[in-house]
Design a protein around this motif. Structure first.
Motif, PDB file in Angstrom:
ATOM      1  N   ASP A 179     -18.067  25.878  40.592  1.00 45.62           N
ATOM      2  CA  ASP A 179     -18.076  24.993  41.757  1.00 45.62           C
ATOM      3  C   ASP A 179     -17.329  25.578  42.949  1.00 45.62           C
ATOM      4  O   ASP A 179     -17.440  25.076  44.063  1.00 45.62           O
ATOM      5  N   LEU A 180     -16.551  26.611  42.709  1.00 48.30           N
ATOM      6  CA  LEU A 180     -15.707  27.171  43.764  1.00 48.30           C
ATOM      7  C   LEU A 180     -16.434  28.284  44.519  1.00 48.30           C
ATOM      8  O   LEU A 180     -16.164  29.471  44.354  1.00 48.30           O
ATOM      9  N   PHE A 181     -17.367  27.889  45.358  1.00 44.55           N
ATOM     10  CA  PHE A 181     -18.086  28.816  46.213  1.00 44.55           C
ATOM     11  C   PHE A 181     -17.986  28.310  47.643  1.00 44.55           C
ATOM     12  O   PHE A 181     -17.717  27.135  47.875  1.00 44.55           O
ATOM     13  N   VAL A 182     -18.168  29.194  48.588  1.00 47.08           N
ATOM     14  CA  VAL A 182     -17.919  28.859  49.995  1.00 47.08           C
ATOM     15  C   VAL A 182     -18.707  27.638  50.442  1.00 47.08           C
ATOM     16  O   VAL A 182     -18.168  26.749  51.086  1.00 47.08           O
ATOM     17  N   GLU A 183     -19.973  27.551  50.090  1.00 44.93           N
ATOM     18  CA  GLU A 183     -20.788  26.420  50.540  1.00 44.93           C
ATOM     19  C   GLU A 183     -20.266  25.093  49.981  1.00 44.93           C
ATOM     20  O   GLU A 183     -20.326  24.080  50.640  1.00 44.93           O
ATOM     21  N   GLY A 184     -19.747  25.117  48.764  1.00 44.56           N
ATOM     22  CA  GLY A 184     -19.250  23.904  48.139  1.00 44.56           C
ATOM     23  C   GLY A 184     -17.918  23.438  48.695  1.00 44.56           C
ATOM     24  O   GLY A 184     -17.524  22.304  48.495  1.00 44.56           O
ATOM     25  N   LEU A 185     -17.239  24.330  49.388  1.00 44.40           N
ATOM     26  CA  LEU A 185     -15.921  24.008  49.921  1.00 44.40           C
ATOM     27  C   LEU A 185     -15.884  24.065  51.436  1.00 44.40           C
ATOM     28  O   LEU A 185     -14.818  24.047  52.035  1.00 44.40           O
ATOM     29  N   SER A 186     -17.040  24.129  52.048  1.00 44.11           N
ATOM     30  CA  SER A 186     -17.070  24.391  53.484  1.00 44.11           C
ATOM     31  C   SER A 186     -16.704  23.195  54.352  1.00 44.11           C
ATOM     32  O   SER A 186     -16.172  23.366  55.438  1.00 44.11           O
ATOM     33  N   THR A 187     -16.966  21.980  53.894  1.00 42.84           N
ATOM     34  CA  THR A 187     -16.652  20.796  54.701  1.00 42.84           C
ATOM     35  C   THR A 187     -15.786  19.829  53.910  1.00 42.84           C
ATOM     36  O   THR A 187     -15.700  19.905  52.679  1.00 42.84           O
ATOM     37  N   PHE A 188     -15.173  18.911  54.633  1.00 42.69           N
ATOM     38  CA  PHE A 188     -14.376  17.880  53.982  1.00 42.69           C
ATOM     39  C   PHE A 188     -15.241  17.088  53.003  1.00 42.69           C
ATOM     40  O   PHE A 188     -14.831  16.813  51.877  1.00 42.69           O
ATOM     41  N   GLY A 189     -16.446  16.738  53.411  1.00 42.32           N
ATOM     42  CA  GLY A 189     -17.354  15.970  52.553  1.00 42.32           C
ATOM     43  C   GLY A 189     -17.708  16.705  51.271  1.00 42.32           C
ATOM     44  O   GLY A 189     -17.749  16.109  50.195  1.00 42.32           O
ATOM     45  N   SER A 190     -17.965  18.007  51.375  1.00 46.96           N
ATOM     46  CA  SER A 190     -18.305  18.773  50.174  1.00 46.96           C
ATOM     47  C   SER A 190     -17.101  18.869  49.238  1.00 46.96           C
ATOM     48  O   SER A 190     -17.248  18.815  48.022  1.00 46.96           O
ATOM     49  N   SER A 221     -16.651  17.896  58.877  1.00 48.00           N
ATOM     50  CA  SER A 221     -15.701  18.837  59.464  1.00 48.00           C
ATOM     51  C   SER A 221     -15.618  20.100  58.607  1.00 48.00           C
ATOM     52  O   SER A 221     -15.411  20.022  57.396  1.00 48.00           O
ATOM     53  N   SER A 222     -15.769  21.250  59.247  1.00 47.30           N
ATOM     54  CA  SER A 222     -15.681  22.532  58.550  1.00 47.30           C
ATOM     55  C   SER A 222     -14.230  22.997  58.510  1.00 47.30           C
ATOM     56  O   SER A 222     -13.604  23.207  59.545  1.00 47.30           O
ATOM     57  N   LEU A 223     -13.718  23.152  57.297  1.00 48.99           N
ATOM     58  CA  LEU A 223     -12.328  23.576  57.151  1.00 48.99           C
ATOM     59  C   LEU A 223     -12.123  24.996  57.667  1.00 48.99           C
ATOM     60  O   LEU A 223     -11.086  25.307  58.248  1.00 48.99           O
ATOM     61  N   ILE A 224     -13.103  25.842  57.473  1.00 49.85           N
ATOM     62  CA  ILE A 224     -12.981  27.239  57.869  1.00 49.85           C
ATOM     63  C   ILE A 224     -13.341  27.430  59.345  1.00 49.85           C
ATOM     64  O   ILE A 224     -12.543  27.952  60.122  1.00 49.85           O
ATOM     65  N   GLU A 225     -14.514  26.997  59.735  1.00 48.37           N
ATOM     66  CA  GLU A 225     -14.988  27.253  61.102  1.00 48.37           C
ATOM     67  C   GLU A 225     -14.309  26.355  62.135  1.00 48.37           C
ATOM     68  O   GLU A 225     -13.905  26.813  63.193  1.00 48.37           O
ATOM     69  N   GLU A 226     -14.190  25.082  61.829  1.00 51.57           N
ATOM     70  CA  GLU A 226     -13.648  24.124  62.797  1.00 51.57           C
ATOM     71  C   GLU A 226     -12.116  24.125  62.836  1.00 51.57           C
ATOM     72  O   GLU A 226     -11.514  24.057  63.895  1.00 51.57           O
TER      73      GLU A 226
END
Length: 78
Positions: A58-69, A26-31
């Protein structure tokens, strides 16, 4: 840990989500429509709850983009 992070995500969504809706990909930003302020607050809430600080690299968009990440970053940090 997974349930706690889901609860923090739900709190930061202003109660618009349920735990069942939050999947690993699940994407926190997009979804879920999280904006930058919600993401920052979620990071702060997680750090305070688990009593640690994320490494800045570690705080970059790709690393925080989904619940799993997010889960992987927390597991790495604690």
């Amino acid at each position: 840990m997974e349930n706690i992070i889901k609860e923090l995500i739900i709190n930061n969504s202003k109660g618009q989500l349920t735990a069942e809706e939050i999947k690993e990909d699940s994407s926190l930003i997009e979804e879920f429509g999280f904006d930058s302020l919600q993401m920052i607050q979620l990071i702060i809430d997680i750090e305070e709850h688990f009593d640690f600080m994320f490494d800045e690299e570690d705080l970059f968009v790709e690393g925080l983009s989904t619940f799993g990440s997010f889960m992987r970053l927390v597991e790495k940090a604690i």
